[in-house]
Design an enzyme around this catalytic site. Structure first.
Site, mmCIF file in Angstrom:
data_model
loop_
_atom_site.group_PDB
_atom_site.id
_atom_site.type_symbol
_atom_site.label_atom_id
_atom_site.label_comp_id
_atom_site.label_asym_id
_atom_site.label_seq_id
_atom_site.Cartn_x
_atom_site.Cartn_y
_atom_site.Cartn_z
ATOM 1 N N CYS A 199 -32.990 39.916 35.835
ATOM 2 C CA CYS A 199 -31.649 39.328 35.866
ATOM 3 C C CYS A 199 -31.143 39.426 37.300
ATOM 4 C CB CYS A 199 -30.720 40.072 34.912
ATOM 5 S SG CYS A 199 -29.019 39.491 35.053
ATOM 6 N N CYS A 239 -26.888 32.024 36.547
ATOM 7 C CA CYS A 239 -28.147 32.677 36.155
ATOM 8 C C CYS A 239 -29.024 32.717 37.397
ATOM 9 C CB CYS A 239 -28.829 31.923 35.012
ATOM 10 S SG CYS A 239 -30.395 32.690 34.519
HETATM 11 N N1 LIG Z 1 -28.457 36.096 34.036
HETATM 12 C C1 LIG Z 1 -29.770 36.467 34.479
HETATM 13 C C2 LIG Z 1 -30.891 36.018 33.668
HETATM 14 C C3 LIG Z 1 -31.002 36.707 32.376
HETATM 15 C C4 LIG Z 1 -32.219 36.253 31.704
HETATM 16 C C5 LIG Z 1 -32.182 36.356 30.259
HETATM 17 N N2 LIG Z 1 -31.234 35.483 29.615
HETATM 18 C C6 LIG Z 1 -33.567 36.222 29.687
HETATM 19 O O1 LIG Z 1 -34.532 35.872 30.393
HETATM 20 O O2 LIG Z 1 -33.685 36.516 28.503
HETATM 21 C C7 LIG Z 1 -29.998 36.191 35.921
HETATM 22 O O3 LIG Z 1 -29.035 36.205 36.679
HETATM 23 O O4 LIG Z 1 -31.152 36.060 36.334
#
Ligand SMILES: N[C@H](CCC[C@H](N)C(=O)O)C(=O)O
Length: 297
Positions: free
Chosen positions: A76, A224
């Site tokens: 993350c 993300c």
């Molecule tokens: N918010 C995150 C990603 C989380 C990933 C998650 N949702 C998964 O792969 O299950 C980021 O900043 O990279």
């Protein structure tokens, strides 16, 4: 009831993050606790970053990452920046090496407060993403949604940044697509045996991408980081952009550099909101009376 652990509610460009201090304890945050915290509007989050004591002597901490549905994520990016900011304000250090279930990550805080995370090397092999069936060219796979003869989204690039990503290229404003409707269908498509983070990407210049993401296990988010990295490397590898791009997500811009050594460097801000303590078994929590520091402990 388990002894309470300290936490800081933070965000990375609007990606809602809880940084939890689990150092010196043997328990882990239970899925039920994560779900309870997510159901409270004050602590609603996208990921919890649980800081555990290091498992390896060459790292500062082992970081466990929990999505808002209680499942684990391998990486993350935005959450790692929050961890760095919390630990930097606690210790005065600026350089960090962390372990996650996906491997080792390094990060550093710049004098202006921005934080860079080395997100490691992207992976493009279909088995490593993973996909359910062989695709020898993951720059574009066969997958579409909408009417067969006029698909709304089709032919995504797929990549792993430790976690699985699919990036659908569009040539209109990313806000014109109903990602809330298509996201869950694509996240759970049988081609993705471990589900996937689903992004819509609009390349606006050789150095700029606008991106929205439906996250695996968390839904629509304002940012993300790993999706920004996956879209940047996929854009470069399909000839759409150079290897350094600004990826603008709903929460703001992230700078992504795909370095010559194949590592992907992500730079952006982190923001502290408030701190409190919580029960890692149930999610019961309370705000700290005084809010003097910006650390997590
Ligand atoms: N918010 C995150 C990603 C989380 C990933 C998650 N949702 C998964 O792969 O299950 C980021 O900043 O990279």
């Amino acid at each position: 009831m388990a002894e309470r652990a300290q936490f800081a509610k933070m965000n990375g460009l609007g990606n809602e993050i809880i940084v939890a201090d689990m150092r010196g304890r043997v328990d882990h945050i239970l899925p039920a606790a994560a779900i309870a915290l997510d159901h409270d509007s004050a602590t609603k989050f996208d990921q919890i970053m649980a800081i555990h004591a290091p498992r390896r002597p060459d790292t500062e901490a082992f970081i466990e990452i929990i999505n808002s549905d209680g499942t684990q994520a391998q990486t993350c990016g935005n959450g790692m920046r929050c961890v760095v900011q919390a630990l930097a304000s606690e210790t005065g250090k600026r350089e960090f090496t962390f372990e996650t279930i996906a491997g080792i990550l390094t990060a550093h805080e710049h004098p202006d407060g921005l934080i860079s995370v080395d997100m490691g090397k992207p992976r493009f092999d279909w088995q490593e993403i993973p996909l359910a069936e062989p695709f020898h060219d993951t720059r574009q796979i066969e997958l579409q949604i909408g009417p067969i003869d006029a698909p709304v989204l089709h032919s995504p690039s797929v990549a792993s940044m430790g976690n699985p990503h699919a990036i659908f290229w569009v040539d209109q404003d990313v806000w014109t697509y109903d990602l809330e409707r298509f996201g869950p269908l694509l996240e759970n498509h049988p081609i993705f045996p471990e589900r996937a983070n689903i992004s819509i990407a609009h390349v606006t210049s050789r150095n700029a991408i606008t991106l929205r993401t439906w996250e695996r296990g968390a839904g629509l988010t304002r940012a993300c980081g790993s999706a920004a990295c996956a879209s940047a490397v996929s854009a470069a590898r399909t000839g759409r952009t150079e290897r350094t791009v600004t990826v603008t997500v709903p929460g703001g811009p992230l700078v992504i550099e795909w370095l010559e050594n194949d590592h992907v460097l992500m730079t952006g801000p982190a923001e502290w909101e408030f701190s409190g303590s919580f029960d890692p078994a149930t999610g019961a929590w309370q705000r700290d009376e005084s809010q003097p520091s910006q650390g997590v402990a």
